[in-house]
Design an enzyme around this catalytic site. Structure first.
Site, short mmCIF file in Angstrom:
data_model
loop_
_atom_site.label_atom_id
_atom_site.label_comp_id
_atom_site.label_asym_id
_atom_site.label_seq_id
_atom_site.Cartn_x
_atom_site.Cartn_y
_atom_site.Cartn_z
CG HIS A 1 -2.01 1.02 1.12
ND1 HIS A 1 -1.77 2.35 1.36
CD2 HIS A 1 -3.31 0.91 0.78
CE1 HIS A 1 -2.90 3.02 1.15
NE2 HIS A 1 -3.85 2.17 0.80
CD GLU B 1 -5.44 1.70 -3.25
OE1 GLU B 1 -6.61 1.81 -2.88
OE2 GLU B 1 -4.49 1.60 -2.45
P1 PGA Z 1 -9.47 6.11 0.32
O1 PGA Z 1 -8.32 5.01 0.50
O2 PGA Z 1 -10.68 5.36 -0.21
O3 PGA Z 1 -9.69 6.65 1.71
O4 PGA Z 1 -8.97 7.12 -0.63
C1 PGA Z 1 -8.14 4.00 -0.44
C2 PGA Z 1 -6.96 3.14 -0.05
O5 PGA Z 1 -6.01 3.67 0.53
O6 PGA Z 1 -6.96 1.94 -0.30
#
Ligand code: PGA
Length: 251
Positions: free
Chosen positions: A94, A166
């Site tokens: 992540h 992401e």
């Molecule tokens: P968020 O986070 O939906 O709060 O933007 C997504 C993630 O970090 O997986």
């Protein structure tokens, strides 16, 4: 094929909040049989969460696993431990860990290997920062992240792999990408994975997720996108009502 809704609860919830939210999810989300719903609470509450999730279709994910199999690594939880208590998945790489804890591609590669060796399916997170985007380095960054994370992984190409795209600039910021852009991301990832393994591996075993400021309003356009196999949701997922609406928008 079921699409995935993965709720990453990060470090948002304490014990009672976690267990209460699981109970609410169980009640409210059971009708969404078109989705595989996965919750990723803090490690501290995985055992109690697993107990509550028994005999439900909801699945459990660890937010992270250690980069070594076992032994002297203070504060970490191994892949085997996560699997033993009932996790099906683990998030790996992540961006919050890459940025704040200096997690490297090499560590991420080790974690992916350990996940497979211990019966977990990794949810590999990749994504470019705002600077990478402004400098038009997105594709290079994603290519390097994928190549390094996925080189010589035990168990591939036979096993399932989840890749969560992401963009770092979209996480927790309220900004999202145009869902359409996932077509380009899909093409890029497909090319890289095909060169590392094979196109059929990508087509049959890899699921592509989007994450970054997903909420009940913007989720639908991502669900509708033909290359998006699921969503990784952070802050909106700690709100039962929003999560219900996100799940509902996939119908
Ligand atoms: P968020 O986070 O939906 O709060 O933007 C997504 C993630 O970090 O997986």
């Amino acid at each position: 094929m079921k699409k995935l809704l993965i709720a990453n609860w990060k470090m948002y919830l304490k014990e009672k909040q976690t267990l209460d939210l699981i109970k609410k999810y169980k009640e409210r989300l059971k009708k969404f049989s078109q989705l595989e719903i996965v919750v990723a609470p803090s490690d501290l509450y995985l055992i109690k969460s697993a107990e509550l999730l028994k005999k439900t279709k909801l699945k459990l994910a660890a937010q992270n696993i250690a980069q070594i199999e076992e032994g002297a690594l203070t504060g970490e939880v191994s892949a085997e431990m996560a699997h033993e208590i009932g996790c099906k998945y683990t998030i790996v790489g992540h961006s919050e860990r890459r940025i704040h804890l200096n997690e490297t591609d090499d560590q991420i590669n080790k974690k992916i290997n350990l996940a497979y060796n211990n019966g977990l399916t990794p949810i590999l997170c990749i994504g470019e920062t705002l600077k990478d985007k402004v400098d038009e380095n997105r594709d290079t960054v994603l290519t390097v992240q994928l190549r390094n994370a996925l080189s010589k992984v035990n168990g591939l190409p036979e096993k399932e792999l989840l890749i969560a795209y992401e963009p770092v600039w979209a996480i927790g910021t309220g900004k999202t990408m145009e869902a359409e852009e996932m077509l380009t991301i899909n093409r890029l990832i497909k090319r890289i994975i095909s060169s590392l393994y094979s196109e059929s591996f990508y087509e049959n075993k890899v699921k592509l997720l989007y994450g970054g400021s997903i909420n009940s309003i913007n989720a639908k356009e991502f669900w509708l996108n033909e290359v998006v196999d699921g969503l990784l949701v952070g802050s909106a997922s700690i709100d039962n009502e929003q999560t219900y609406n996100i799940a509902h928008s996939s119908l």
